[in-house]
Design an enzyme around this catalytic site. Structure first.
Site, PDB file in Angstrom:
ATOM      1  N   TYR A 265       0.848  -1.198   0.000  1.00 48.76           N
ATOM      2  CA  TYR A 265       0.000   0.000   0.000  1.00 48.76           C
ATOM      3  C   TYR A 265       0.878   1.240   0.000  1.00 48.76           C
ATOM      4  O   TYR A 265       1.913   1.274   0.669  1.00 48.76           O
ATOM      5  CB  TYR A 265      -0.903   0.027   1.235  1.00 48.76           C
ATOM      6  CG  TYR A 265      -1.910  -1.089   1.309  1.00 48.76           C
ATOM      7  CD1 TYR A 265      -3.087  -1.045   0.571  1.00 48.76           C
ATOM      8  CD2 TYR A 265      -1.680  -2.188   2.133  1.00 48.76           C
ATOM      9  CE1 TYR A 265      -4.019  -2.075   0.645  1.00 48.76           C
ATOM     10  CE2 TYR A 265      -2.605  -3.221   2.220  1.00 48.76           C
ATOM     11  CZ  TYR A 265      -3.771  -3.164   1.468  1.00 48.76           C
ATOM     12  OH  TYR A 265      -4.681  -4.186   1.544  1.00 48.76           O
ATOM     13  N   THR A 310     -11.389  -0.717  -2.877  1.00 45.25           N
ATOM     14  CA  THR A 310     -10.309   0.158  -2.420  1.00 45.25           C
ATOM     15  C   THR A 310      -9.004  -0.615  -2.190  1.00 45.25           C
ATOM     16  O   THR A 310      -8.043  -0.061  -1.692  1.00 45.25           O
ATOM     17  CB  THR A 310     -10.701   0.874  -1.110  1.00 45.25           C
ATOM     18  OG1 THR A 310     -10.875  -0.103  -0.079  1.00 45.25           O
ATOM     19  CG2 THR A 310     -11.974   1.671  -1.284  1.00 45.25           C
ATOM     20  N   ASP A 311      -9.000  -1.901  -2.556  1.00 42.44           N
ATOM     21  CA  ASP A 311      -7.875  -2.764  -2.208  1.00 42.44           C
ATOM     22  C   ASP A 311      -7.018  -3.125  -3.422  1.00 42.44           C
ATOM     23  O   ASP A 311      -6.435  -4.206  -3.471  1.00 42.44           O
ATOM     24  CB  ASP A 311      -8.382  -4.050  -1.541  1.00 42.44           C
ATOM     25  CG  ASP A 311      -7.322  -4.694  -0.646  1.00 42.44           C
ATOM     26  OD1 ASP A 311      -6.584  -3.951   0.023  1.00 42.44           O
ATOM     27  OD2 ASP A 311      -7.241  -5.940  -0.620  1.00 42.44           O
ATOM     28  N   GLY A 312      -6.908  -2.214  -4.375  1.00 42.09           N
ATOM     29  CA  GLY A 312      -6.079  -2.462  -5.549  1.00 42.09           C
ATOM     30  C   GLY A 312      -4.614  -2.200  -5.242  1.00 42.09           C
ATOM     31  O   GLY A 312      -3.993  -1.289  -5.780  1.00 42.09           O
ATOM     32  N   HIS A 313      -4.027  -3.023  -4.368  1.00 42.30           N
ATOM     33  CA  HIS A 313      -2.650  -2.815  -3.929  1.00 42.30           C
ATOM     34  C   HIS A 313      -1.665  -3.471  -4.901  1.00 42.30           C
ATOM     35  O   HIS A 313      -2.048  -4.064  -5.916  1.00 42.30           O
ATOM     36  CB  HIS A 313      -2.462  -3.314  -2.503  1.00 42.30           C
ATOM     37  CG  HIS A 313      -2.836  -4.746  -2.291  1.00 42.30           C
ATOM     38  ND1 HIS A 313      -2.134  -5.795  -2.848  1.00 42.30           N
ATOM     39  CD2 HIS A 313      -3.844  -5.317  -1.566  1.00 42.30           C
ATOM     40  CE1 HIS A 313      -2.673  -6.943  -2.489  1.00 42.30           C
ATOM     41  NE2 HIS A 313      -3.719  -6.688  -1.716  1.00 42.30           N
TER      42      HIS A 313
END
Length: 450
Positions: A265, A310-313
């Protein structure tokens, strides 16, 4: 600590491609074999480790090889306790676990024969009966030890419970025959007791991605007794003309950027060493089609914002390395509308301009995001922002009724809310279907703040 030398092998090449070494102080180094570098079909292990005759020291080598280990430290506990190894002893851990690295790579004791080979459906797999599959799914669901005799042949990163296996053409499940070296073909992902709807949520997100034209891995929700699990086709597998299953070398963006998994992140990194838009640009510009891949990434970012992912890491984007050095983006995978879970953060995996969440994004933030990706023309940035936003919003709006019919109204309301937030921020009109939706409520029963 004793010195240690390991062979690094890549499925499809008969000889080791390089050597991983640990010195007496625990530092590691990696070097490609000269004969491999000279091979016109050679593939770099990583963008962070380009083909060269010069060795790579600890700073360059450690992040890549650390990423080959399971992301969940708990999965390493047994081997660390049994062998007395520290978590930072990457080479020592790979000595014991390197044969099971996810993907086409394996790290083996020097001189060991290859352990990863192409697979044949007819001879290299052992069927798993449905009763046993139900037991496996139940164990993963409850975070318990897998049934005796069951071993995950390809340890996988991530925090969700999952297992790699093979789905045979006749619709039955199987595992590679011991000693065959055959690849698995699918990943079975099982939600825990607090996230029972995740399989359907992710399946719908992946289905939406395909419907909007993104290259997306296939996934199907399957019942196992009273549980449901998500069966995902591996994107790093291919079928040869003679019917053999082979592995394709892939790496995630963390590996490509030389970042450890802990920095996946942006908020966990530091300037110049984090998963931010300039770093993403460097990866995309190393592909065979930089302009095309950038455009896809921009559209994918808008899509993720609108579906509430929101978790497109850095570990949820990957590259495929083809023979001869051609690099391309992998299909989309691991798409979950995380905003459906009120217990998860709204903070984005990487910032859009200065914004760290959807509600904070402005037109200027998106322009800064595009400029950081290399879109230098202000007119082009404005055209891309308006055109892509309108197109994706309209395409998603056309999917809302279908979500309703599949009992996914809450997901549809979230998408509509996000589209409304983003189009308003950009000074654009929202589709009529969005304006007619109910407001999205979080699981606590409160209004979604925007």
């Amino acid at each position: 600590m004793d010195a240690l030398t390991l062979d690094v092998r890549l499925d499809g090449f008969s000889e080791p491609v390089g050597i991983l070494a640990r010195d007496d102080n625990g530092g590691i180094a990696y070097a490609y074999r000269p004969d491999y570098v000279a091979n016109p079909e050679a593939v770099a292990l990583s963008l962070s480790l380009p083909l060269t005759d010069e060795p790579y020291g600890d700073v360059a080598a450690r992040p890549f090889f650390d990423n080959l280990l399971q992301e969940r430290d708990g999965a390493l506990a047994d081997i660390m306790a049994r062998e007395g190894l520290a978590r930072d002893d990457i080479a020592g851990l790979l000595f014991h676990l390197g044969k099971d690295c996810a993907g086409a790579l394996s790290v083996l004791p020097a001189g060991a024969p290859p352990v990863k080979l192409p697979g044949d459906y007819g001879s290299d797999y052992v069927r798993i009966g449905m009763e046993r599959m139900v037991d496996i799914v139940d164990a993963l669901h409850r975070h318990r030890r897998l049934p005796d005799g069951t071993a995950d042949p390809s340890p996988l990163a991530g925090v969700q419970s999952k297992i790699a296996l093979t789905y045979l053409p006749d619709g039955s499940f199987a595992e590679p025959r011991p000693g065959s070296g055959a690849p698995t073909t699918h990943i079975l992902k099982v939600a825990d007791q607090g996230h029972l709807h995740d399989a359907r949520d992710e399946a719908e997100a992946l289905s939406l991605s395909r419907a909007l034209g993104f290259d997306t891995t296939d996934a199907t929700v399957m019942p196992f007794g009273e549980m449901e699990a998500l069966l995902i086709t591996r994107f790093d597998r291919a079928l040869t003309g003679d019917g053999r299953i082979v592995r394709i070398h892939q790496e995630d963006f963390a590996q490509a950027l030389g970042l450890p998994a802990a920095l996946k992140y942006e908020r966990r990194g530091t300037p110049g060493r984090c998963f931010d838009t300039p770093a993403i640009r460097r990866v995309l510009e190393a592909t065979a089609d930089p302009a095309g891949e950038k455009d896809i990434f921009i559209k994918a970012t808008l899509f993720d914002l609108m579906i509430g992912n929101t978790d497109g890491h850095a570990k949820n984007f990957a590259l495929l390395h083809d023979r001869g050095g051609r690099i391309r983006m992998a299909p989309r995978y691991d798409l979950l509308p995380t905003r459906l879970d009120a217990n998860l953060t709204e903070e984005l995996a990487f910032r859009i301009g200065a914004a760290d969440r959807l509600a904070a994004i402005t037109a200027d933030d998106f322009a800064a995001f595009l400029q950081a990706l290399g879109i230098e023309s202000a007119a082009a940035r404005k055209r891309i922002r308006a055109g892509h936003t309108v197109d994706i919003a309209a395409s998603l709006a056309r999917q809302l009724n279908g979500l309703d019919k599949r009992n996914m109204k809450r997901f549809a309301d979230l998408i509509a809310s996000n589209i409304g937030t983003l189009t308003a921020a950009f000074g654009l009109a929202a589709p009529a279907a969005v304006e007619q939706r109910d407001a999205f409520l979080d699981r606590a029963g409160g209004w979604l703040m925007s």
